[in-house]
Design a protein around this motif. Structure first.
Motif, PDB file in Angstrom:
ATOM      1  N   ASN A 199       0.647  -1.000   0.135  1.00 20.00           N
ATOM      2  CA  ASN A 199       0.060  -0.085  -0.126  1.00 20.00           C
ATOM      3  C   ASN A 199       0.842   1.287   0.211  1.00 20.00           C
ATOM      4  OD1 ASN A 199      -2.708  -0.982  -0.189  1.00 20.00           O
ATOM      5  ND2 ASN A 199      -2.280  -1.854   1.743  1.00 20.00           N
ATOM      6  N   PHE A 200       1.895   1.251   0.621  1.00 20.14           N
ATOM      7  CA  PHE A 200       2.889   2.208   0.436  1.00 20.14           C
ATOM      8  C   PHE A 200       1.982   3.817   1.118  1.00 20.14           C
ATOM      9  CE2 PHE A 200       5.006  -0.498  -2.257  1.00 20.14           C
ATOM     10  CZ  PHE A 200       6.508  -0.347  -1.967  1.00 20.14           C
ATOM     11  N   CYS A 201       1.580   3.670   2.245  1.00 17.71           N
ATOM     12  CA  CYS A 201       1.032   4.589   2.770  1.00 17.71           C
ATOM     13  C   CYS A 201       2.509   5.682   3.129  1.00 17.71           C
ATOM     14  CB  CYS A 201       0.166   4.546   4.182  1.00 17.71           C
ATOM     15  SG  CYS A 201      -1.012   3.260   4.065  1.00 17.71           S
ATOM     16  N   SER A 202       2.103   6.870   2.713  1.00 16.61           N
ATOM     17  CA  SER A 202       3.428   7.600   2.690  1.00 16.61           C
ATOM     18  C   SER A 202       4.194   7.866   3.757  1.00 16.61           C
ATOM     19  CB  SER A 202       3.021   9.186   1.938  1.00 16.61           C
ATOM     20  OG  SER A 202       2.255   9.744   2.918  1.00 16.61           O
ATOM     21  N   TYR A 203       3.777   7.590   4.848  1.00 16.28           N
ATOM     22  CA  TYR A 203       4.409   7.902   6.277  1.00 16.28           C
ATOM     23  C   TYR A 203       4.905   6.663   6.432  1.00 16.28           C
ATOM     24  CZ  TYR A 203      -0.306   5.855   7.493  1.00 16.28           C
ATOM     25  OH  TYR A 203      -1.348   4.923   7.647  1.00 16.28           O
ATOM     26  N   CYS A 204       4.837   5.539   6.184  1.00 15.03           N
ATOM     27  CA  CYS A 204       4.929   4.086   6.765  1.00 15.03           C
ATOM     28  C   CYS A 204       6.170   3.304   6.108  1.00 15.03           C
ATOM     29  CB  CYS A 204       3.575   3.295   6.460  1.00 15.03           C
ATOM     30  SG  CYS A 204       3.767   1.677   7.362  1.00 15.03           S
ATOM     31  N   ILE A 205       6.837   2.762   7.005  1.00 17.46           N
ATOM     32  CA  ILE A 205       8.015   2.094   6.582  1.00 17.46           C
ATOM     33  C   ILE A 205       7.815   0.637   6.418  1.00 17.46           C
ATOM     34  CG2 ILE A 205       9.065   1.519   8.845  1.00 17.46           C
ATOM     35  CD1 ILE A 205      11.671   2.648   7.984  1.00 17.46           C
ATOM     36  N   VAL A 206       6.818   0.073   6.802  1.00 21.71           N
ATOM     37  CA  VAL A 206       6.503  -1.377   6.705  1.00 21.71           C
ATOM     38  C   VAL A 206       6.689  -2.071   5.340  1.00 21.71           C
ATOM     39  CG1 VAL A 206       4.562  -3.172   6.896  1.00 21.71           C
ATOM     40  CG2 VAL A 206       4.991  -1.570   8.801  1.00 21.71           C
ATOM     41  N   PRO A 207       6.159  -1.412   4.304  1.00 19.63           N
ATOM     42  CA  PRO A 207       6.390  -1.888   2.872  1.00 19.63           C
ATOM     43  C   PRO A 207       7.890  -2.193   2.632  1.00 19.63           C
ATOM     44  CG  PRO A 207       4.787  -0.268   2.746  1.00 19.63           C
ATOM     45  CD  PRO A 207       5.363  -0.118   4.209  1.00 19.63           C
ATOM     46  N   TYR A 208       8.818  -1.304   3.024  1.00 18.93           N
ATOM     47  CA  TYR A 208      10.177  -1.371   2.921  1.00 18.93           C
ATOM     48  C   TYR A 208      10.887  -2.453   3.457  1.00 18.93           C
ATOM     49  CZ  TYR A 208       8.840   3.134   0.789  1.00 18.93           C
ATOM     50  OH  TYR A 208       8.297   4.003   0.338  1.00 18.93           O
ATOM     51  N   VAL A 209      10.394  -2.740   4.923  1.00 22.51           N
ATOM     52  CA  VAL A 209      11.134  -3.788   5.766  1.00 22.51           C
ATOM     53  C   VAL A 209      10.309  -5.182   5.629  1.00 22.51           C
ATOM     54  CG1 VAL A 209      12.002  -1.892   7.235  1.00 22.51           C
ATOM     55  CG2 VAL A 209       9.727  -2.744   7.748  1.00 22.51           C
ATOM     56  N   ARG A 210       9.263  -5.128   5.093  1.00 21.32           N
ATOM     57  CA  ARG A 210       8.588  -6.487   5.127  1.00 21.32           C
ATOM     58  C   ARG A 210       8.209  -6.977   3.636  1.00 21.32           C
ATOM     59  NH1 ARG A 210       7.306  -9.968   9.424  1.00 21.32           N
ATOM     60  NH2 ARG A 210       7.648  -8.648  11.339  1.00 21.32           N
ATOM     61  N   GLY A 211       8.495  -6.011   2.822  1.00 24.97           N
ATOM     62  CA  GLY A 211       8.472  -6.669   1.329  1.00 24.97           C
ATOM     63  C   GLY A 211       7.106  -6.577   0.707  1.00 24.97           C
ATOM     64  N   ARG A 212       6.857  -7.336  -0.394  1.00 26.73           N
ATOM     65  CA  ARG A 212       5.940  -7.115  -1.001  1.00 26.73           C
ATOM     66  C   ARG A 212       4.754  -8.223  -0.494  1.00 26.73           C
ATOM     67  NH1 ARG A 212       8.116  -3.858  -2.190  1.00 26.73           N
ATOM     68  NH2 ARG A 212       6.591  -3.075  -0.545  1.00 26.73           N
ATOM     69  N   GLU A 213       3.422  -7.746  -0.859  1.00 27.45           N
ATOM     70  CA  GLU A 213       2.320  -8.779  -0.561  1.00 27.45           C
ATOM     71  C   GLU A 213       2.515 -10.075  -1.100  1.00 27.45           C
ATOM     72  OE1 GLU A 213      -1.575  -6.378  -0.146  1.00 27.45           O
ATOM     73  OE2 GLU A 213      -2.291  -8.135  -1.318  1.00 27.45           O
ATOM     74  N   ARG A 214       2.210 -11.023  -0.182  1.00 25.92           N
ATOM     75  CA  ARG A 214       2.322 -12.448  -0.438  1.00 25.92           C
ATOM     76  C   ARG A 214       1.171 -12.972   0.254  1.00 25.92           C
ATOM     77  NH1 ARG A 214       6.966 -10.880   0.836  1.00 25.92           N
ATOM     78  NH2 ARG A 214       7.367 -12.066   2.696  1.00 25.92           N
ATOM     79  N   SER A 215       0.336 -13.791  -0.375  1.00 26.98           N
ATOM     80  CA  SER A 215      -0.629 -14.751   0.432  1.00 26.98           C
ATOM     81  C   SER A 215      -0.388 -15.963   0.660  1.00 26.98           C
ATOM     82  CB  SER A 215      -2.083 -14.551  -0.138  1.00 26.98           C
ATOM     83  OG  SER A 215      -2.498 -13.344  -0.196  1.00 26.98           O
ATOM     84  N   ARG A 216      -0.730 -16.576   1.663  1.00 28.96           N
ATOM     85  CA  ARG A 216      -0.334 -18.082   1.861  1.00 28.96           C
ATOM     86  C   ARG A 216      -1.560 -18.896   1.347  1.00 28.96           C
ATOM     87  NH1 ARG A 216       0.033 -19.854   7.963  1.00 28.96           N
ATOM     88  NH2 ARG A 216       0.536 -22.151   7.200  1.00 28.96           N
ATOM     89  N   SER A 217      -1.144 -20.120   0.881  1.00 28.04           N
ATOM     90  CA  SER A 217      -2.290 -20.907   0.218  1.00 28.04           C
ATOM     91  C   SER A 217      -3.500 -21.341   1.213  1.00 28.04           C
ATOM     92  CB  SER A 217      -1.945 -22.108  -0.492  1.00 28.04           C
ATOM     93  OG  SER A 217      -2.000 -23.038   0.218  1.00 28.04           O
ATOM     94  N   PRO A 218      -4.834 -21.169   0.699  1.00 20.02           N
ATOM     95  CA  PRO A 218      -5.810 -21.676   1.834  1.00 20.02           C
ATOM     96  C   PRO A 218      -5.599 -22.837   2.387  1.00 20.02           C
ATOM     97  CG  PRO A 218      -6.649 -21.256  -0.523  1.00 20.02           C
ATOM     98  CD  PRO A 218      -5.322 -20.970  -0.418  1.00 20.02           C
ATOM     99  N   LYS A 219      -5.138 -23.773   1.624  1.00 24.90           N
ATOM    100  CA  LYS A 219      -4.959 -25.210   1.991  1.00 24.90           C
ATOM    101  C   LYS A 219      -3.884 -25.063   3.388  1.00 24.90           C
ATOM    102  CE  LYS A 219      -5.552 -28.353  -1.630  1.00 24.90           C
ATOM    103  NZ  LYS A 219      -5.174 -27.587  -2.879  1.00 24.90           N
ATOM    104  N   ASP A 220      -2.907 -24.506   3.151  1.00 24.81           N
ATOM    105  CA  ASP A 220      -1.830 -24.243   4.236  1.00 24.81           C
ATOM    106  C   ASP A 220      -2.459 -23.636   5.328  1.00 24.81           C
ATOM    107  OD1 ASP A 220       0.242 -25.489   2.816  1.00 24.81           O
ATOM    108  OD2 ASP A 220       0.944 -23.796   1.818  1.00 24.81           O
ATOM    109  N   ILE A 221      -3.081 -22.614   5.068  1.00 24.62           N
ATOM    110  CA  ILE A 221      -3.933 -21.834   6.258  1.00 24.62           C
ATOM    111  C   ILE A 221      -4.580 -22.838   7.125  1.00 24.62           C
ATOM    112  CG2 ILE A 221      -5.149 -19.901   6.945  1.00 24.62           C
ATOM    113  CD1 ILE A 221      -4.087 -18.487   4.484  1.00 24.62           C
ATOM    114  N   ILE A 222      -5.428 -23.764   6.287  1.00 23.65           N
ATOM    115  CA  ILE A 222      -6.368 -24.537   7.019  1.00 23.65           C
ATOM    116  C   ILE A 222      -5.715 -25.612   7.802  1.00 23.65           C
ATOM    117  CG2 ILE A 222      -8.394 -25.821   6.568  1.00 23.65           C
ATOM    118  CD1 ILE A 222      -9.393 -23.544   4.743  1.00 23.65           C
TER     119      ILE A 222
END
Ligand code: SAH
Ligand code: SF4
Ligand code: F3S
Length: 481
Positions: A199-222
């Motif tokens: 999302n790169f909210c302009s104040y936020c460092i999280v995207p820089y230190v946690r990297g791009r969005e990746r979802s786990r597969s529903p099978k693994d989550i369940i």
């Protein structure tokens, strides 16, 4: 290679990586046994967590590996191994780490076998690594957020190295499943459903230190949740920086609401929580699923950040004041017993007292059950840090105090609406100040303290909400008969 084949290969790579790390745990064990002989006792370790629920979950993964490697987990930092899982979302989080490192150094002087490791979000900042290399030479191991799954391997590297071991990656697309985890609570658990943020909210460092969005597969989550439930977990918290965009990058896309419906079916699971919801992505489908669910808790954390449309635009939040208010109103209309909580930043560059008035107006209209109010902290590398019109400290302080006052007033008003009701609460722990009391959590996340003992921990019991004390209650447990 076809797309499908690529995914299978990646999955296989992931499993291979798990096997590799399990071998490293065995190897680390040999070093720990050696250490035990030298020390004359089982080596102890302490994992200290800074920051959010994601970090708390990561720390459980670190603890799982340390325990299997033969360490005894303790709470005290005079342990033989101390690891700080750091946060860098605001500068005060960083300052706390530097402050405490000095103390760790004095402990290390008394215990020459002591090892010190640093990991987490702060380590993803190059300037931090430079500073540690220069001024904190006594640290033995440093790694970041992307290679935490390699912790066993890095432990071995630390035992074998002479000096500081540093391993920081700029990013990763790997998700490694099935590594050991040592939960803090037997009856509840966080579960990562996605990593990173786009999302790169302009104040936020999280995207820089946690990297791009990746979802786990529903099978693994369940599969993970089913295993947790079989192990006594009744409440789960699904974790992601923006859970509402879950599943968009999966091979077979799936919405967050669809994932929730699948999780709801898991037998034995009693309560489902999640965090955090970005208002721009919160769908009608999600509201409907929450409304019809028996397990999803009556709580939504919906960060506002600012009530001023002009500031929201500068923050790159991609909603207006009016859109946010309409969303909150729709949620309250559909799910009247829901608690809405929020995060607010005061002092974003260019914010005027009139902008703060707008924020206060939203607080008065939504009436949050709780709100976390933060003073804007300049994070190097974010767009907001380069903005020229940083707000003077006195002006920020004045705005902050005004916001806090309204938050407290409206929260008390909201929370007190439950006075006299009897609601189910999950008992979490003995009360820290008074051990004749237990501390429990309502579905809507409000805390209630009441007379009880340790045998209640992990149970969901009906509690009469007797006295509202601002954000929490004093109550009485109803016993049958
Ligand atoms: N992904 C979540 C929030 C993660 S950070 C979300 O979007 O809601 C948690 C909170 O820290 C944010 O909601 C924000 O209020 C606050 N925060 C983030 N960066 C900040 C900064 N530079 N200064 C002050 N507060 C900040
Ligand atoms: Fe930061 Fe915004 Fe991402 Fe939340 S959504 S982690 S505030 S960039
Ligand atoms: Fe902090 Fe990292 Fe969480 S910066 S808030 S620990 S994602």
């Amino acid at each position: 290679m076809s797309k499908e084949l690529t995914q299978i290969t990646n999955k296989f790579e992931g499993e291979k990586e798990t096997q590799r790390q399990l071998l490293y745990i065995e190897k680390a064990k040999e070093y720990v046994i050696g250490l035990q002989k030298e020390l004359g006792h089982k080596p102890t370790c302490c994992v200290t967590t800074f920051g959010c629920q994601m970090n708390a979950r990561d720390s459980e993964k670190l603890a799982g590996i340390l325990e299997l490697a033969g360490y005894e987990l303790v709470e005290e930092e005079d342990a033989d191994f101390v690891i700080y899982n750091t946060c860098t979302v605001r500068d005060n989080a960083n300052q706390r780490v530097y402050g405490r490192l000095g103390h760790l150094n004095s402990l290390k002087k008394k215990n020459p076998h002591k090892k010190i490791a640093l990991c987490g979000c702060m380590m993803q900042e190059p300037s931090v690594i430079e500073k540690i290399k220069k001024s904190y030479r006594f640290v033995d191991l440093i790694f970041g957020t992307h290679n935490i799954y390699k912790f066993a391997e890095l432990l071995v590297a630390m035992f074998e190295a002479d000096g500081m071991v540093i391993d920081i990656w700029e990013g990763t697309d790997q998700i490694v499943e099935d590594l050991p985890v040592e939960r803090k609570y037997p009856f509840k658990s966080g579960i990562n459903i996605m990593f990173g943020c786009n999302n790169f909210c302009s104040y936020c460092i999280v995207p820089y230190v946690r990297g791009r969005e990746r979802s786990r597969s529903p099978k693994d989550i369940i599969r993970e949740i089913e295993a947790l439930v079989a192990d006594g977990v009744v409440e789960i918290m699904l974790l992601g920086q923006n859970v509402n965009s879950y599943g968009k990058n999966l091979e077979e896309p799936m919405t967050f609401a669809e994932l929730l419906m699948e999780i709801e079916k898991i037998e034995g699971l009693e309560r489902i929580r999640f965090m955090t919801s970005h208002p721009k992505d919160l769908s009608d489908e999600l509201i409907l699923v929450m409304k019809n669910s028996k397990k999803i808790c009556r709580h939504l954390h919906l960060p506002l950040q600012s009530g001023s449309t002009r500031i929201l635009k500068e923050m790159n939040r991609r909603y207006t004041k009016e859109q946010y208010l309409a969303l909150a109103e729709k949620i309250r209309r559909e799910i009247p017993d829901i608690a809405i909580t929020t995060d607010i930043i005061v002092g974003f560059p260019g914010e005027t007292p009139e902008d703060v008035d707008e924020t206060i107006d939203v607080i008065n209209k939504v009436k949050y059950d709780n709100a976390f109010t933060f003073i804007y902290s300049k994070r190097t590398g974010t767009p907001a840090a380069a903005m020229e019109n940083q707000v003077p400290e006195e002006v920020v302080k004045e705005g902050f105090d005004r916001v806090l006052k309204v938050v407290q007033e409206t929260a008390r008003e909201r929370v007190s609406l439950m006075e006299g009701m009897t609601l189910d609460a999950l008992v979490e722990e003995l009360n820290e100040q008074d051990p004749t009391l237990v501390t429990a959590r309502l579905s809507n996340n409000t805390i209630v303290h009441f007379k009880g003992d340790a045998s209640l921990i992990g149970k969901i019991v009906p509690v009469y909400l007797k006295e509202c004390h601002g954000f929490y209650y004093l109550g009485e447990m109803l016993t049958e008969g």
